[in-house]
Every structure is written in C-alpha cells, then in structure tokens.
Design a protein around this motif. Structure first.
Motif, mmCIF file in Angstrom:
data_model
loop_
_atom_site.group_PDB
_atom_site.id
_atom_site.type_symbol
_atom_site.label_atom_id
_atom_site.label_comp_id
_atom_site.label_asym_id
_atom_site.label_seq_id
_atom_site.Cartn_x
_atom_site.Cartn_y
_atom_site.Cartn_z
ATOM 1 N N ASP A 11 6.347 -8.655 -10.757
ATOM 2 C CA ASP A 11 5.434 -9.115 -9.530
ATOM 3 C C ASP A 11 6.004 -8.920 -8.256
ATOM 4 N N THR A 12 7.289 -8.452 -8.087
ATOM 5 C CA THR A 12 7.785 -8.369 -6.674
ATOM 6 C C THR A 12 7.336 -7.201 -6.286
ATOM 7 N N PRO A 13 6.681 -7.066 -4.900
ATOM 8 C CA PRO A 13 6.190 -5.792 -4.480
ATOM 9 C C PRO A 13 7.198 -5.044 -4.005
ATOM 10 N N ALA A 14 6.904 -3.519 -4.145
ATOM 11 C CA ALA A 14 8.074 -2.577 -3.846
ATOM 12 C C ALA A 14 8.242 -2.801 -2.129
ATOM 13 N N PRO A 15 9.359 -2.255 -1.677
ATOM 14 C CA PRO A 15 9.367 -2.172 -0.118
ATOM 15 C C PRO A 15 8.265 -1.594 0.495
ATOM 16 N N ALA A 16 7.811 -1.920 1.669
ATOM 17 C CA ALA A 16 6.751 -1.222 2.091
ATOM 18 C C ALA A 16 7.334 0.135 2.987
ATOM 19 N N ALA A 17 6.465 0.926 2.796
ATOM 20 C CA ALA A 17 6.775 2.375 3.411
ATOM 21 C C ALA A 17 6.596 2.423 4.837
ATOM 22 N N ALA A 18 7.357 3.013 5.631
ATOM 23 C CA ALA A 18 7.412 3.125 6.940
ATOM 24 C C ALA A 18 5.964 3.828 7.300
ATOM 25 N N GLY A 19 5.433 2.878 8.357
ATOM 26 C CA GLY A 19 4.064 3.514 8.897
ATOM 27 C C GLY A 19 2.705 2.694 8.105
ATOM 28 N N GLN A 20 1.764 3.073 8.792
ATOM 29 C CA GLN A 20 0.439 2.562 8.309
ATOM 30 C C GLN A 20 0.044 3.539 7.444
ATOM 31 N N GLY A 21 -0.890 3.121 6.430
ATOM 32 C CA GLY A 21 -1.414 4.200 5.443
ATOM 33 C C GLY A 21 -0.372 4.449 4.565
ATOM 34 N N ALA A 22 0.392 3.763 3.859
ATOM 35 C CA ALA A 22 1.364 3.972 3.036
ATOM 36 C C ALA A 22 0.611 3.565 1.692
ATOM 37 N N GLU A 23 0.933 4.671 0.691
ATOM 38 C CA GLU A 23 0.203 4.734 -0.612
ATOM 39 C C GLU A 23 0.639 3.357 -1.310
ATOM 40 N N LYS A 24 -0.582 2.810 -1.789
ATOM 41 C CA LYS A 24 -0.057 1.517 -2.983
ATOM 42 C C LYS A 24 0.459 1.884 -4.046
ATOM 43 N N GLU A 25 1.524 1.123 -4.516
ATOM 44 C CA GLU A 25 2.217 1.392 -5.584
ATOM 45 C C GLU A 25 1.253 1.366 -7.042
ATOM 46 N N PRO A 26 1.458 2.345 -7.730
ATOM 47 C CA PRO A 26 0.564 2.530 -9.086
ATOM 48 C C PRO A 26 0.844 0.988 -9.924
ATOM 49 N N GLU A 27 -0.143 0.614 -10.491
ATOM 50 C CA GLU A 27 0.159 -0.495 -11.387
ATOM 51 C C GLU A 27 0.737 -0.070 -12.638
#
Length: 142
Positions: A11-27
């Motif tokens: 359940d721990t989300p992956a670290p956020a990618a730099a910048g806006q509009g980063a792709e959501k991690e696949p389920e």
C-alpha cells in the motif's frame, strides 16, 4: 526477519516523480506473493515433483529463502508484464526459470521436506568475523 524489501507493504505509494503530470503507478494484479504463487506461478509452472529430481514443501512459507524468491518472482512479474514486447520472455528466462530451478532443486531450500510434511531446515551457523573486519559503513564519515 529482515528482507531486502518489505514483502507485505503493497500500500505504500511509490516516491512521487519530479514535476506535475507524473504518471500514476500501475495497479498490481496480485496483492501478495502468496496470491501470485497460487493464482499465477504454480498453475503455469507445472513440473513433476517426485522428491528425486525436484522437491517442494507444502508449507513453503516457513522457508525464508522461498518466501524471498517467491516475492522476487511476484515483483518482477508485476514489473515485466507491463512490457508488451519481451517482458514475459525476460521474466521466464531471467526470473522464473532461475528461481524455480533453485527452489525445486533436491538440495535447495526444501531439501529436508517431503510432499506431505514440512520439516524445519537446518540453518547455516556462521561465526562472527574478528572485530574490525567488517566495519559498519553507516558510521563511517566521508
């Protein structure tokens, strides 16, 4: 038991990618290594397990090496399934064939078990190296 990664923390989300509009991690397709083992791995990786040329333990989860290898197979499958070109071929060649060969080996982690009964493995007993041979790198200042 410490492992290379937390086997149960999905359940721990992956670290956020730099910048806006980063792709959501696949389920994830599977929620745990155990679900992956029962629903994907064992139904597709069918072998004769007689105890002579291959061994398996029905209580595989009592074997730390097996748990770690099954978790590695699950995580690598979840990642490589997203590659539509060669992902599954790479997974079979580099992950499934390698880890399953080790797991099923008669001298592998299930060497002491048979098809109907789990027997605790004998753990390797290491001696501690002389003081100073392996300094804690976390305490060494650059």
């Amino acid at each position: 038991m410490a492992t290379d990664f937390d086997l149960y923390d999905t359940d721990t989300p992956a670290p956020a990618a730099a910048g806006q509009g980063a792709e959501k991690e696949p389920e994830l397709v599977y929620g745990s290594a155990e679900e992956f083992l029962h629903e994907q791995l064992l139904p597709t990786y069918v072998r004769s397990v007689t105890g002579k040329s291959a061994k398996w333990c029905i209580e595989w989860y009592f074997h730390p090496e097996a748990v770690s290898r099954v978790a590695a197979l699950w995580r690598s499958w979840e990642h490589l399934r997203l590659d539509p070109a060669t992902g599954m071929s790479v997974w079979w060649r580099d992950h499934a064939d390698h880890h399953m060969r080790v797991l099923l080996d008669p001298q592998g982690p299930f060497y002491n078990c048979d098809m109907k009964e789990h027997r605790d493995p004998e753990h390797l007993e290491p001696r501690k190296a002389p003081h100073g041979w392996f300094p804690d790198v976390r305490t060494i200042q650059p």
